[in-house]
Design an enzyme around this catalytic site. Structure first.
Site, PDB file in Angstrom:
ATOM      1  CD  GLU A 263      -2.603   8.809   6.756  1.00 41.06           C
ATOM      2  OE1 GLU A 263      -1.869   9.817   6.735  1.00 41.06           O
ATOM      3  OE2 GLU A 263      -2.508   7.881   5.917  1.00 41.06           O
TER       4      GLU A 263
ATOM      5  CG  HIS B 256      -6.863   5.931   4.974  1.00 40.98           C
ATOM      6  ND1 HIS B 256      -6.078   5.325   4.008  1.00 40.98           N
ATOM      7  CD2 HIS B 256      -6.006   6.587   5.795  1.00 40.98           C
ATOM      8  CE1 HIS B 256      -4.804   5.622   4.241  1.00 40.98           C
ATOM      9  NE2 HIS B 256      -4.744   6.379   5.319  1.00 40.98           N
TER      10      HIS B 256
ATOM     11  CG  ASP C 238      -1.786   1.214   1.325  1.00 39.96           C
ATOM     12  OD1 ASP C 238      -2.471   1.492   0.321  1.00 39.96           O
ATOM     13  OD2 ASP C 238      -1.788   1.919   2.343  1.00 39.96           O
ATOM     14  CB  SER C 239       0.183   4.761  -0.758  1.00 41.47           C
ATOM     15  OG  SER C 239      -1.029   4.805  -0.030  1.00 41.47           O
TER      16      SER C 239
ATOM     17  CB  CYS D  62      -2.903   1.164  -2.666  1.00 34.49           C
ATOM     18  SG  CYS D  62      -3.061   2.913  -2.988  1.00 34.49           S
TER      19      CYS D  62
ATOM     20  CB  CYS E 112     -10.103   5.225  -0.026  1.00 39.66           C
ATOM     21  SG  CYS E 112      -8.632   5.894   0.786  1.00 39.66           S
TER      22      CYS E 112
HETATM   23  N1  DGL Z   1      -4.060   3.888   0.019  1.00 30.04           N
HETATM   24  C1  DGL Z   1      -4.693   4.963  -0.705  1.00 30.04           C
HETATM   25  C2  DGL Z   1      -5.938   4.381  -1.440  1.00 30.04           C
HETATM   26  O1  DGL Z   1      -6.501   3.384  -1.036  1.00 30.04           O
HETATM   27  C3  DGL Z   1      -5.062   6.130   0.179  1.00 30.04           C
HETATM   28  C4  DGL Z   1      -3.892   6.934   0.680  1.00 30.04           C
HETATM   29  C5  DGL Z   1      -3.113   7.583  -0.451  1.00 30.04           C
HETATM   30  O2  DGL Z   1      -3.613   8.538  -1.083  1.00 30.04           O
HETATM   31  O3  DGL Z   1      -2.007   7.157  -0.704  1.00 30.04           O
HETATM   32  O4  DGL Z   1      -6.344   4.941  -2.421  1.00 30.04           O
END
Ligand code: DGL
Length: 263
Positions: free
Chosen positions: A150, A184, A8-9, A71, A182
């Site tokens: 976050e 989050h 993931d990012s 992600c 997403c």
């Molecule tokens: N992990 C990213 C997503 O699911 C969210 C956080 C980011 O923008 O990197 O799109």
């Protein structure tokens, strides 16, 4: 048996790890979070593709048997390119989430929320259209949701006000099913339900992708025979920050977060 790789990012992919631990508890997992370069959601397609290839390579160097792209932004804009580069099965979140939404909707009106990158890509819309062209999709970016989560703002007046503003067009469109597109957003489920109404069906892409991983492991005969799998966590920067947030995403403390040297 080799481990599953998840990337993931940043920290958000832990929502997917949580589901994998629940659905395939006997698998070893190696997680990589690109905390040095997060967020991906506001970056260009080319940049996200470049980062994703590096993330996948890191996992492959750890000997993973399958890669789960947690992600949504990466799954939306980079999945075909990553798939064309590597031989191991690579699973993204879009197809499983879209399938579940098409299955769940009664009035054929589906909403999608995600980062700017995910929404701009139209990946969910395109997938839903392939599955059922009669489903009408309303897609919206909710860029403040990631920093809210976050920073630990999961409920309260401010979050509710912002959510009401973001989600108003979806209420107006009369969607009965909403894809949380997403990593989050599953943490904001209760506020999203408060705003959209309790009747709304929320599609959690983390749950769906874990189901898909389970299916592929079974189909390919790659399931682990261990009694209980182990998880290792790597980040490209700031393990302490990642550890601090892990509890809200994973529901438990992590003490084995390492800094990856070569990403
Ligand atoms: N992990 C990213 C997503 O699911 C969210 C956080 C980011 O923008 O990197 O799109």
């Amino acid at each position: 048996m080799k481990p599953i790789g998840v990337f993931d990012s940043g920290v958000g992919g832990l929502t997917v790890v949580k589901e994998l631990m629940r659905q395939v508890p006997n698998e070893d997992i190696i997680y990589f979070g690109d905390t040095a370069r997060v967020p991906y959601g506001i970056k260009s397609k080319d940049t996200v593709i470049r980062f994703s290839i590096e993330d996948a390579l890191f996992l492959l160097n750890q000997g993973v048997k399958l890669i789960c792209v947690a992600c949504n932004t990466v799954s939306s804009v980079a999945l075909p390119v990553i798939k064309s580069h590597f031989k191991v099965p690579i699973v993204g979140v879009i197809v499983p989430g879209a399938k579940e939404a098409v299955y769940a909707t009664r009035n054929k009106k589906v909403g999608v929320i995600g980062t700017r990158g995910t929404i701009r890509s139209r990946a969910y819309e395109n997938e839903i259209r392939k599955l059922d062209p009669k489903v009408k999709v309303t897609a919206l970016a909710c860029p403040l949701f990631v920093p809210f989560v976050e920073e630990g703002y999961l409920k309260g007046k401010v979050v509710k006000e912002v959510a009401s503003g973001y989600l108003a067009p979806l209420k107006k469109a009369g969607v009965d099913t909403l894809i949380l597109g997403c990593t989050h957003y599953p943490l904001l489920k209760s506020v999203i339900k408060e705003v959209m109404g309790q009747h709304i069906t929320l599609i959690d892409s983390a749950q769906q992708v874990a189901m898909e991983v389970k299916k592929i492991l079974e189909l390919e005969g790659m399931t682990s025979t261990k009694r209980r799998g182990k998880c290792k966590f790597y980040v490209s920067d700031n393990p302490e920050w990642f550890q601090g947030l892990a509890r809200s995403f994973l529901g438990r403390h992590l003490d084995n977060v390492q800094r990856a040297r070569n990403v």
